[in-house]
Design an enzyme around this catalytic site. Structure first.
Site, PDB file in Angstrom:
ATOM      1  CG  HIS A 243       1.321  -5.504   1.939  1.00 65.85           C
ATOM      2  ND1 HIS A 243       0.113  -6.116   1.668  1.00 65.85           N
ATOM      3  CD2 HIS A 243       2.218  -6.514   2.053  1.00 65.85           C
ATOM      4  CE1 HIS A 243       0.281  -7.429   1.632  1.00 65.85           C
ATOM      5  NE2 HIS A 243       1.529  -7.707   1.861  1.00 65.85           N
TER       6      HIS A 243
HETATM    7  O1  RIB Z   1       0.509  -7.313   6.443  1.00 64.21           O
HETATM    8  C1  RIB Z   1       1.389  -6.528   5.666  1.00 64.21           C
HETATM    9  C2  RIB Z   1       2.081  -5.528   6.538  1.00 64.21           C
HETATM   10  O2  RIB Z   1       2.829  -6.217   7.546  1.00 64.21           O
HETATM   11  C3  RIB Z   1       3.106  -4.684   5.766  1.00 64.21           C
HETATM   12  O3  RIB Z   1       3.218  -3.424   6.369  1.00 64.21           O
HETATM   13  C4  RIB Z   1       4.368  -5.455   5.961  1.00 64.21           C
HETATM   14  O4  RIB Z   1       5.522  -4.640   5.870  1.00 64.21           O
HETATM   15  C5  RIB Z   1       4.209  -5.939   7.376  1.00 64.21           C
HETATM   16  O5  RIB Z   1       4.597  -4.876   8.253  1.00 64.21           O
END
Ligand code: RIB
Ligand code: CA
Length: 313
Positions: A243
């Site tokens: 992500h």
């Molecule tokens: O939903 C994914 C996000 O939430 C990413 O940034 C992960 O690190 C958590 O913070």
């Protein structure tokens, strides 16, 4: 030689935050002015410590890491140990950090930096809940027009949510903060689950990281191995979705990503949809666009960039 782009990384490490920070620190196109920790994946005491562990892994004890907000603006903190493990960086045991936490609150660092640097010179890169960002904007509205751009990981539309059926974690933890950011007027580039779920690691790539034979490569391989198990169990997907590295990769090679400039609202009241990013993908609201909402990534080129950069550490 163009000047490096000045950024502040706001983060809640988290294995994927860690890979994003390493990518930024390995990339000469970017000048990381500081790292601000926020409560999210794990409580603030751990996210500020993890941020320092990652800086030391990259050989950057010189960097300033600040502790920020320990809880959302109004709500009780929701964390994600079920995804990231109790430490927030499960998968490999790394030495306790020896670099000190920078003195002063992260929010004040954000404000002071934006007031000191030229207007339009600093890009904010939130990788966790938007509490620090929103608090800075509330405390010092004068900094809002000085922000060049906010490039953030958060939200989801076609992909739905990952902490509730409707909401992605970063937005869900502090919807009020997200609403402040999304209505601030600052140009936004959003990396939602729609695109980050396409940035899935492969076995080969993870083994390639391990094969670098470096501390950074071993850590990235171990973190993604650990991080993968949650998504595999839930989605049946093979591979861990990287992500947060999507945010940093965009700053280095924006052409890797494609999306639409649309209006995105944040649900702050819904009984079932709290924290949803209501993305007007089909432009039915007539509301002015406030975000470049990404939907696709050139996966192979993304991982090629990641390997090439992490190999430099
Ligand atoms: O939903 C994914 C996000 O939430 C990413 O940034 C992960 O690190 C958590 O913070
Ligand atoms: Ca994160």
């Amino acid at each position: 030689m163009t000047l490096a782009r000045k950024i502040i990384i706001d983060t809640d490490p988290g294995q994927d935050d860690a890979v994003a920070i390493l990518l930024a620190l390995a990339s000469p196109e970017l000048e990381v002015l500081g790292i601000t920790a926020v409560a999210g994946n794990v409580p603030l005491a751990l996210t500020q410590k993890n941020a320092r562990v990652i800086c030391e892994l990259a050989g950057r004890r010189d960097l300033k890491v600040f502790a920020g907000c320990a809880a959302p603006l109004t709500r009780k903190l929701v964390t994600a140990e079920h995804v990231h493990g109790k430490s927030g960086l499960d998968g490999i045991v790394l030495p306790e950090p020896t670099m000190p936490l920078a003195t002063g609150h992260a929010v004040d660092f954000i404000i002071e930096t934006l007031r000191r640097e030229a207007s339009g010179a600093v890009t904010l890169c939130p990788l966790g809940p938007l509490t620090n960002m929103a608090t800075a904007f509330q405390k010092a509205p004068d900094i809002i027009p000085r922000v060049a751009e906010i490039v953030l990981m958060g939200g989801g539309y076609f992909e739905g949510g990952n902490i509730t059926p409707a909401a992605e974690f970063n937005i869900y933890v502090d919807p009020e903060a997200a609403e402040i950011v999304f209505t601030s007027g600052v140009p936004l580039v959003v990396m939602p689950l729609d695109v980050t779920h396409k940035a899935l690691t492969s076995r080969d790539w993870v083994e390639g990281m391990r094969g670098l034979g470096t501390a950074a490569g071993r850590a990235v391989a171990s973190w993604t191995d650990f991080f993968e198990r949650y998504d595999t169990a839930k989605y049946g997907s093979i591979g861990a979705p990287l992500h947060d590295p999507c945010v940093i990769a965009y700053l280095i090679q924006p052409g890797l990503f494609s999306g639409r400039h649309i209006h995105v609202a944040i649900e702050v009241e819904g009984r079932h949809t709290l924290g949803m990013t209501v993305a007007d993908w089909w432009r039915v609201t007539g509301k002015d666009p406030n975000a470049m909402f990404m939907g696709d990534v050139d996966r192979d080129a993304f991982f090629t960039l990641l390997t090439e950069r992490i190999a430099r550490l």
